[in-house]
Scaffold this motif. Sequence first.
Motif, short mmCIF file in Angstrom:
data_model
loop_
_atom_site.label_atom_id
_atom_site.label_comp_id
_atom_site.label_asym_id
_atom_site.label_seq_id
_atom_site.Cartn_x
_atom_site.Cartn_y
_atom_site.Cartn_z
N PRO A 176 1.00 -1.09 0.27
CA PRO A 176 -0.29 -0.14 0.11
C PRO A 176 0.60 1.16 0.08
O PRO A 176 0.24 2.62 -0.48
CB PRO A 176 -0.68 -0.01 1.50
CG PRO A 176 -0.66 -1.94 1.56
CD PRO A 176 0.72 -1.98 1.12
N LEU A 211 -2.38 -7.86 -1.64
CA LEU A 211 -1.36 -6.14 -0.61
C LEU A 211 -0.09 -6.89 0.35
O LEU A 211 -0.64 -8.04 1.09
CB LEU A 211 -2.57 -5.80 0.22
CG LEU A 211 -3.53 -4.93 -1.17
CD1 LEU A 211 -4.05 -4.00 0.24
CD2 LEU A 211 -2.07 -3.80 -1.68
N GLU A 247 1.31 -6.53 3.07
CA GLU A 247 0.95 -5.47 4.90
C GLU A 247 2.21 -6.54 5.26
O GLU A 247 1.80 -5.85 6.71
CB GLU A 247 -0.22 -5.61 4.77
CG GLU A 247 -1.18 -4.74 3.64
CD GLU A 247 -1.93 -3.79 4.78
OE1 GLU A 247 -1.37 -2.88 5.84
OE2 GLU A 247 -3.27 -3.38 3.80
N TYR A 285 -4.52 -1.00 3.73
CA TYR A 285 -5.54 -0.55 2.88
C TYR A 285 -6.95 -0.09 3.52
O TYR A 285 -7.45 0.14 2.56
CB TYR A 285 -6.14 -2.45 2.67
CG TYR A 285 -7.06 -3.77 3.67
CD1 TYR A 285 -8.05 -2.96 3.68
CD2 TYR A 285 -6.95 -4.56 4.58
CE1 TYR A 285 -9.01 -3.53 4.91
CE2 TYR A 285 -7.37 -4.92 5.60
CZ TYR A 285 -8.80 -4.39 5.36
OH TYR A 285 -9.47 -5.11 6.75
#
Length: 396
Positions: A189, A220, A222, A236
């Motif tokens: 992100p 994603l 993360e 997100y």
Amino acid sequence: MSTWIERESNVYMRAGGRRLKATIVRGAGARVWDDAGKEYLDFIGGWAVTNLGHCHPAITQAIVQQAQTLLTTSNDLYTIPQVELAELLIQQSCLDRIFFANSGAEANEGAVKLVRKWGKINRNGAYEIITALHSFHGRTLSMVPATGKPEGRAPYEPVPAGFVNVEFDDIAAIKGATTAQTVAVMLEPVQGEGGVNIPSDDYLRQVRAWCDQQGLLLILDEVQTGFGRLGTLFGYQQFGVEPDVMTLAKGLGGGVPIAALMAKEHAAVFQPGDHGSTFGGNPLVCAAALASTRYMVEHNIPQHARKVGDYFLGQLRRLEDTYDIVKEVRGRGMLLALEFQENCAMEVVTNCLQKGLILNPVADNAIRFMPPLIVTEAEVDEAVGILDAALKDKTA
Ligand SMILES: Cc1ncc(COP(=O)(O)O)c(C=O)c1O
């Protein structure tokens, strides 16, 4: 009597290139101490890991208790900390299924396997994953081509096929790279190792819309942005999108090696036997991660990170206004960077270390800040004071 640093240099592989010459023996909160008793403010935070600070009592007590109860079992059996942690992470996120691994790279490897299997079932065997230039996804063999640093690949060729790197924050580049072979887009992100690169507000929404339109999965990563780093539990949540697949590590365990691969039900296509890990999600690391995540949620640590992170950014902007050598300051939550006009990051970081502040030279011309999320405004003032003094030295 040789120092620990000399002894290390005789035996350890020169893989990581340790640049900060201090041997750390103890930590508490945002501070660590070296073998000579010198105190430092730790604004690397174990590399965005010690989100609740070093040796937070909630985590250490859970570790001690679990260590005296059950360290590990085979993953052929069920354990209570693993189930409880899985339930908590599912409840706190938009994902439906979870698998525990040991590192960020390993969780990402799992994500690649998962989406490739999904592509076999749903997209005529499509397997290619679009990732971003300047991204970082880990050091394992297939994370080398997944990571957007093509110049670092040569020593490991042939690397696994199936990864295409495009410009970050450029939806047209993703559209242009999409083919019948594409199965997923994988992004951070906010790019961490790439220098704290924050995309335009609507970039991830546009990527999500493109994935939906084309029938691709959105992964994603993360690993760095998860667990409050950007000011929300998951990154997100800042960008108005939900991933189909998400990977976590670093801050999940607050200092113990645990990672997670999460997926929405429609993407969770693994069947028994498809994937596994000896240590992944063992009771010890799950107990630590459960204690850490519970504390983080119950005390709304992401909100604290947002508030103190904004304050920190403001203080860094003051330095930007004061010193011509500072080109730009940027960041979100507690993931911040200061970019210089010249390649002096290592020099400034070394001076800060001598003055008692640990920082990360994320690029030749940039410093990254990833303090524990529990850091106070007074500690930020102390760190900025040290940096200010180092910048004065540099420009004297
Ligand atoms: C976004 C991201 N993904 C993956 C990794 C790799 O994690 P690990 O070092 O735990 O394998 C990192 C590590 O810095 C990271 O920042």
